[in-house]
Scaffold this active site. Structure first.
Site, short mmCIF file in Angstrom:
data_model
loop_
_atom_site.label_atom_id
_atom_site.label_comp_id
_atom_site.label_asym_id
_atom_site.label_seq_id
_atom_site.Cartn_x
_atom_site.Cartn_y
_atom_site.Cartn_z
CE LYS A 37 16.13 -19.67 30.98
NZ LYS A 37 16.63 -20.89 31.64
CE1 TYR A 259 -5.60 -21.12 4.20
CE2 TYR A 259 -4.92 -20.28 6.35
CZ TYR A 259 -4.96 -20.15 4.97
OH TYR A 259 -4.37 -19.09 4.36
C1 LIG Z 1 16.06 -20.96 32.95
C2 LIG Z 1 16.82 -21.33 34.16
C3 LIG Z 1 16.43 -20.84 35.42
C4 LIG Z 1 15.11 -20.13 35.64
O1 LIG Z 1 14.10 -21.10 35.73
P1 LIG Z 1 12.57 -20.75 36.04
O2 LIG Z 1 11.93 -22.07 36.11
O3 LIG Z 1 12.11 -19.92 34.89
O4 LIG Z 1 12.54 -19.99 37.31
C5 LIG Z 1 17.25 -21.09 36.50
N1 LIG Z 1 18.39 -21.81 36.36
C6 LIG Z 1 18.79 -22.33 35.17
C7 LIG Z 1 20.04 -23.12 35.09
C8 LIG Z 1 18.01 -22.11 34.03
O5 LIG Z 1 18.38 -22.64 32.86
#
Ligand SMILES: *Cc1c(COP(=O)(O)O)cnc(C)c1O
Length: 366
Positions: A37, A259
């Site tokens: 993702k 800044y």
């Molecule tokens: C993002 C996500 C994962 C992966 O999690 P990590 O901690 O990056 O391994 C797995 N399952 C779900 C439902 C997620 O949203």
């Protein structure tokens, strides 16, 4: 290797593959999916996903419909699962792209079955069913699950590839809570017909087989983040962010830096202005907190982070290593990803997903 940009992001694909294999080894009785993702956690799904496929991965999770459709174009045959289950009225589009939804509500089940019935009357539809066991995010509650299972008209048309849950605290020492989630999961999933399970994210996988299930869903561990912060990171480093020195300042009188003048440089000192800023994804919260690295020497970030630049104190770096065009490690190399995240008051996930498209990405094999 010369880049035109002053910000250079190097992604080590061999380390990615090694991490995938290490995770497969940690979960020897599970299938090992990959969570890609958010553009593969910011690293470029177009490159990352095919590399993981070649490493043997056949199952890919994304968060949204667009991500799923983009991934289908890259991976014509792999299984693609979408965590949000498809927002209303996108079911047809997703079905046509052979995307498998992770379903979390009874209405979602009905919408998918309506569309499937229209497209392929009488055929079962492959889905994942997500159960909420304590995260209080997406997933069927017990009440909703009982409603679903009582609706035999719906149940008989579902082909449940996996029943899934997500662990809320697998990356913390709160093992009791996590064990409670597993107990609850085992209780609730028995309401459904027997189906394979999908449980562990990166943190869960490290906890052992009880927290994995038949299909594990690692994300951050693939990309080199520490799946259990506070312990030694077993994953190989995948990401290396470097910025070029644009200018060197010899400090021969007291001056304010950046800044708001939040840092005062006192002579004798030497500062280097580096061409990376918060618009590249180097978070502004790292002002006066983060550090870079040149060779073995740490170079503290001084003053605020600007949009396109930051300043590091290079007083302790040998002369020959400080010159216009020299590269400073900012994430990776001498600076562990999780350390930067800590200093920024966040987690490795956010550091990676904020890396900007302005950075020039280079994929390397070691
Ligand atoms: C993002 C996500 C994962 C992966 O999690 P990590 O901690 O990056 O391994 C797995 N399952 C779900 C439902 C997620 O949203």
């Amino acid at each position: 290797m010369i880049s035109i940009n002053s910000g250079l992001l190097t992604v080590n694909l061999d380390a990615l593959v090694a991490n995938y294999q290490a995770i497969c080894d940690l979960a020897p009785s599970s299938r090992c999916a990959a969570v890609v993702k958010a553009n593969a956690y910011g690293l470029g799904v177009e490159t990352i996903a095919p590399v993981l496929l070649k490493a043997g991965c056949q199952d890919f999770f994304v968060a949204t419909g667009n991500e799923a459709i983009q991934l289908r174009a890259l991976l014509p045959t792999a299984s693609i699962y979408v965590f949000d289950g498809g927002v209303p009225d996108t079911e047809m589009e997703l079905l046509r792209h052979r995307v498998t939804p992770v379903l979390s509500t009874p209405d979602q089940v009905e919408r998918w079955l309506d569309v499937a019935n229209h497209e392929r009357p009488g055929k079962k539809i492959a889905v994942l069913i997500q159960i909420d066991t304590g995260m209080t995010r997406l997933g069927f509650s017990e009440h909703e699950l009982r409603y679903l299972t009582a609706r035999s008209d719906l149940m008989e048309r579902l082909k449940i590839d996996y029943v899934m849950t997500h662990l809320a605290s697998a990356d913390t020492p709160d093992i009791e809570f996590t064990t409670g989630q597993i107990r609850r999961f085992d209780e609730l999933r028995r309401l459904l017909p027997p189906a394979p399970t999908s449980i562990g994210n990166s943190g869960g996988i490290l906890l052992g087989s009880e927290f994995q299930g038949d299909l594990v869903r690692p994300g951050i561990a693939l990309y080199g983040g520490n799946p259990s912060p506070g312990t030694e990171n077993r994953m190989q480093e995948v990401v290396h962010l470097q910025g070029r020195i644009l200018q060197i300042k010899e400090i021969d009188q007291m001056v304010r830096v950046g800044y708001g003048g939040t840092h005062i440089a006192c002579p004798p000192a030497r500062l280097a202005v580096v061409g990376i800023g918060y618009a590249d994804g180097y978070l502004r919260s790292l002002g006066n907190r983060g550090f870079g690295c040149i060779g073995d020497n740490q170079t503290p970030v001084v003053g605020r982070i600007s949009m396109d630049m930051l300043t590091v104190d290079v007083s302790n770096v040998p002369n020959g290593q400080v010159y216009e065009g020299a590269l400073v490690d900012l994430i990776g190399g001498g600076v562990a990803l999780d350390t930067t995240a800590d200093l920024a008051g966040t987690i490795s996930y956010e550091i990676l997903t904020r890396l900007s498209s302005r950075l020039q990405i280079r994929y390397k094999r070691t």
